[in-house]
Motif scaffolding. Structure first.
Motif, PDB file in Angstrom:
ATOM      1  N   LEU A 190      -7.718  33.617  -8.499  1.00  0.00           N
ATOM      2  CA  LEU A 190      -6.459  34.204  -8.934  1.00  0.00           C
ATOM      3  C   LEU A 190      -5.268  33.307  -8.642  1.00  0.00           C
ATOM      4  N   PHE A 191      -5.413  32.374  -7.722  1.00  0.00           N
ATOM      5  CA  PHE A 191      -4.300  31.496  -7.361  1.00  0.00           C
ATOM      6  C   PHE A 191      -4.416  30.184  -8.139  1.00  0.00           C
TER       7      PHE A 191
ATOM      8  N   GLU B  79       1.667  33.705 -10.303  1.00  0.00           N
ATOM      9  CA  GLU B  79       1.504  34.474  -9.076  1.00  0.00           C
ATOM     10  C   GLU B  79       2.763  34.486  -8.221  1.00  0.00           C
TER      11      GLU B  79
ATOM     12  N   THR C  29      -2.007  36.190 -17.405  1.00  0.00           N
ATOM     13  CA  THR C  29      -2.327  35.718 -16.057  1.00  0.00           C
ATOM     14  C   THR C  29      -1.589  36.525 -14.990  1.00  0.00           C
ATOM     15  N   THR C  30      -0.281  36.694 -15.139  1.00  0.00           N
ATOM     16  CA  THR C  30       0.495  37.452 -14.150  1.00  0.00           C
ATOM     17  C   THR C  30       0.035  38.905 -14.082  1.00  0.00           C
TER      18      THR C  30
ATOM     19  N   GLN D 130      -3.122  39.087 -12.002  1.00  0.00           N
ATOM     20  CA  GLN D 130      -2.830  38.881 -10.588  1.00  0.00           C
ATOM     21  C   GLN D 130      -2.122  40.088  -9.979  1.00  0.00           C
TER      22      GLN D 130
ATOM     23  N   LEU E 172      -3.694  36.913  -1.819  1.00  0.00           N
ATOM     24  CA  LEU E 172      -2.844  36.230  -2.796  1.00  0.00           C
ATOM     25  C   LEU E 172      -1.372  36.505  -2.519  1.00  0.00           C
TER      26      LEU E 172
END
Length: 524
Positions: free
Chosen positions: A272-273, A279, A313-314, A317, A474
Motif C-alpha cells: 500500500l505504500f 498515501e 490508489t488513494t 489506501q 501505513l
C-alpha cells in the motif's frame, strides 16, 4: 460547368474545411500523446496550422488565376486527402523515437522530432487551404455576385470547421483511435475527389481511386497498432480526454496518461505504500485534536472526497487505514474509472466513483467531509479552476468543523512559486497551512485545516499512535514522513481568483527554467 458540378464544389469546400480542423484537433492528440498538452505544445500546433492555411490561401488564389480548371482543383483535393492519411504512417517511427527520448529526457531528440512531426502537416494543411480560394475563382461568374458567392463558401467552410473541431474529440478518436481518424478523414477527402473527377477521364479515376483504396486498407488494417511500445505495457487506449497506458513491472501496475511523465495511480496486490502523494494525503486530518486535548482518532474520519480519483490508489489506501467509510471519488474521464476497476482493484464497495469535473461535483455534493484531497494534475498543469480562492471556499463549505484539505502541488528544485501561490490563496480561506516536500520527487503536499490548528497537535497524535496496536502501519509511516520532510510555510500575498489565476504562465516559466538550467542532465 453543369449545375451539379457547381453545387458539388460547395460540398468540396465544406469537406475541406471540416478536414482542416479535424487534422488540427487530431494533431494535438497525436503529438500530445508524446509531448503532453501544455500550452506551449498547443500554441506550436495551432500557430503552425494557421501559417500552413495562410500559405494555402495565398498559393491557392494565385494558382486559381493561372490555372482556373476544375480538374486542377480536384488534383489538389486528392493529394490533400492522401497526404492527410499518410501523416500517421510517416510519424509513427518518429514519435516512437520521441517517446523513448521523453522517458530518458533526451532534449535534443525531443525538440528535433517535434519539429519534424509538425512539418509533416505542412503539405496536407496547405493543400486544404488552397481549396476555398480556388473554388471562389471557379464559381464567381461576375462582380455583382462575387461577394455573395465568397460569403457562402466561407460560411460552408467555417461550418465544416465547426464539425471538424468536435467529431475527432467526441466521436472518432474515442471510437476508432487517432491513427484511424487521420485515415478516415483522408479517405473522405479522396472519395470526395473521386466523385468530383468521375466524369473527367479514366486517369483521374485510377489515380484517386487507388489513393482511396490505399487509405481504406490503412483504416481497416493499420489502425490497431499501439501508439507506444513502453516496457511492460499491458493496456493502451484513447478516450475523449486522454491517451491511457497501463504498465506492469515486478507486480506493480502503473497508470500513465498522455506523454507519460506522471504516474497517476499505482497498484500492487500486497503493498500500500508507494512513496508518492497518494498515501501522504491520509496524514491530513491529524493536525486536529479533540476538545479534551487527547488524541484525534482515525474513527473520526467518516467521509472522504477525492478530486482526481484516477485509478483509485488513494481510495484503496484510505479504506485500509480508516475502514470502509464512504469515499466520493471525482474523475472526469469515465474510461479511467473503467481501467481502475479492471487493472487496479478499484472495486471497493464503499467507493462512489463519479465521472464528472471535481469542482462541479463537490459544489453539488450534499455531504460534508473530514478530508478532501485534490490531485487532478494534467501534467504539467493543475487545472486552473481548481486553484482559486472561489474553489477553496467551495471546499471549505463542504468540510466538517475538523475538516482538512490536502493538495498535491508541483515544484522545481529551485522554484517554489506555485507553492507560494497556493499558500497565499489557501490562507485567504483557511486559518492554518502546512507544507511538506515529497522526497525524490518534484511534488509537495499542502495541508489546510478549516479551524485553527498547530503542528504540535500532529506530533501529539503521532506519539500516541506509536503506543497503539490498532493503528494501521501505513498511517504511522506517512505521519513520520511529514515530520521528516515538513517545510517552512512561506509568507505569500498571492491570491488566485476565478478572474485571474496564471497557473499555466507560472508553470511554463517553472518548466522552461528547469529544462535549460542544467538540472535535467543531472537526472539522466
Amino acid at each position: 460547368m453543369s449545375l451539379f458540378e457547381r453545387k458539388f464544389l460547395y460540398v468540396v469546400v465544406f469537406i475541406s474545411g471540416m478536414t482542416a480542423l479535424a487534422v488540427e484537433m487530431s494533431a494535438s492528440r497525436l503529438i500530445g500523446n508524446v509531448y503532453g498538452n501544455s500550452n506551449l505544445v498547443w500554441a506550436s500546433i495551432i500557430g503552425l496550422i494557421l501559417i500552413f492555411l495562410a500559405a494555402g490561401y495565398f498559393i491557392g488564389g494565385n494558382l486559381a488565376d493561372r490555372y482556373p480548371a476544375v480538374t486542377f482543383l480536384y488534383q489538389l483535393l486528392g493529394w490533400a486527402g492522401f497526404t492527410t492519411g499518410l501523416i500517421p504512417l510517416v510519424s509513427q517511427p518518429i514519435l516512437r523515437l520521441a517517446s523513448q527520448a521523453f522517458d530518458e529526457l533526451n532534449l535534443g531528440i525531443l525538440f528535433g522530432s517535434f519539429s519534424v512531426v509538425l512539418v509533416l502537416f505542412c503539405i496536407p494543411v496547405t493543400l486544404l487551404g488552397m481549396i476555398s480560394p480556388f473554388a471562389i475563382r471557379l464559381l464567381v461568374m461576375d462582380r455583382q455576385s462575387s461577394g455573395k458567392t465568397a460569403g457562402r463558401l466561407y460560411a460552408l467552410s467555417t461550418l465544416g470547421s465547426f464539425l471538424g473541431a468536435f467529431i475527432p474529440v467526441l466521436l472518432s478518436i474515442p471510437l476508432i483511435g487517432t491513427y484511424r481518424t487521420f485515415y478516415a478523414f483522408g479517405l473522405l477527402v479522396c472519395l470526395t475527389c473521386l466523385i468530383g473527377t468521375w466524369q473527367y477521364g479514366t486517369k483521374g479515376r485510377i489515380l484517386f481511386g487507388g489513393m482511396a483504396f490505399f487509405l481504406l486498407g490503412c483504416l481497416f488494417f493499420m489502425g490497431g497498432k499501439p501508439l507506444k511500445s513502453s516496457y511492460g505495457q499491458i493496456y493502451e487506449g484513447e478516450s475523449a480526454y486522454n491517451y491511457i497506458q497501463v504498465l506492469e513491472n515486478n507486480g506493480y501496475r502503473y497508470l500513465r496518461l498522455n506523454e507519460g511523465q506522471g504516474i497517476h495511480s499505482i497498484w500492487h496486490k500486497d503493498e500500500l505504500f508507494f512513496g508518492g502523494p497518494w498515501e501522504q494525503f491520509l496524514a491530513a486530518p491529524f493536525f486536529n485534536l479533540p476538545a479534551n486535548g487527547e488524541v484525534y482518532e482515525p474513527r473520526n474520519i467518516q467521509r472522504i472526497a477525492i478530486i482526481g480519483l484516477a485509478a483509485g490508489t488513494t481510495a484503496r489506501q484510505a479504506t485500509a487505514v480508516f475502514g470502509a467509510i464512504p469515499i466520493d471519488g471525482y474523475e472526469i474521464d469515465p474510461e479511467i474509472i473503467e481501467i481502475g476497476k479492471k487493472y487496479f482493484g478499484m472495486d471497493l464497495p464503499n467507493l462512489n466513483a463519479i465521472a464528472e469535473d471535481g469542482r462541479w461535483g463537490i459544489a453539488h455534493s450534499p455531504y460534508r467531509y473530514q478530508l478532501i484531497t485534490v490531485d487532478a494534475y494534467r501534467p504539467p498543469y493543475i487545472p486552473w479552476h481548481l486553484t482559486t480562492v472561489e474553489f477553496f471556499q467551495i471546499l471549505s463549505d463542504h468540510l466538517s468543523e475538523d475538516g482538512v484539505v490536502a493538495i498535491n502541488v508541483g515544484r522545481a528544485p529551485n522554484d517554489r512559486r506555485l507553492i507560494d501561490g497556493f499558500v497565499g490563496t489557501l490562507s485567504a480561506v483557511f486559518p492554518s497551512i502546512y507544507v511538506m516536500d515529497l522526497p525524490d520527487t518534484f511534488n509537495s503536499i499542502i495541508y489546510a485545516t478549516k479551524t485553527h490548528t498547530r503542528v504540535e497537535n500532529f506530533y501529539q497524535n503521532l506519539l500516541a499512535f506509536y503506543q497503539r496496536q490498532d493503528i494501521h502501519p501505513l498511517l504511522v509511516e506517512v505521519m513520520q514522513r511529514y515530520v521528516i520532510y515538513q517545510q517552512a510555510v512561506p509568507q505569500s500575498k498571492i491570491i488566485f481568483t476565478d478572474d485571474r489565476a496564471p497557473i499555466e504562465w507560472m508553470t511554463n516559466q517553472l518548466m522552461l527554467r528547469f529544462l535549460f538550467s542544467g538540472e535535467v542532465e543531472k537526472l539522466q
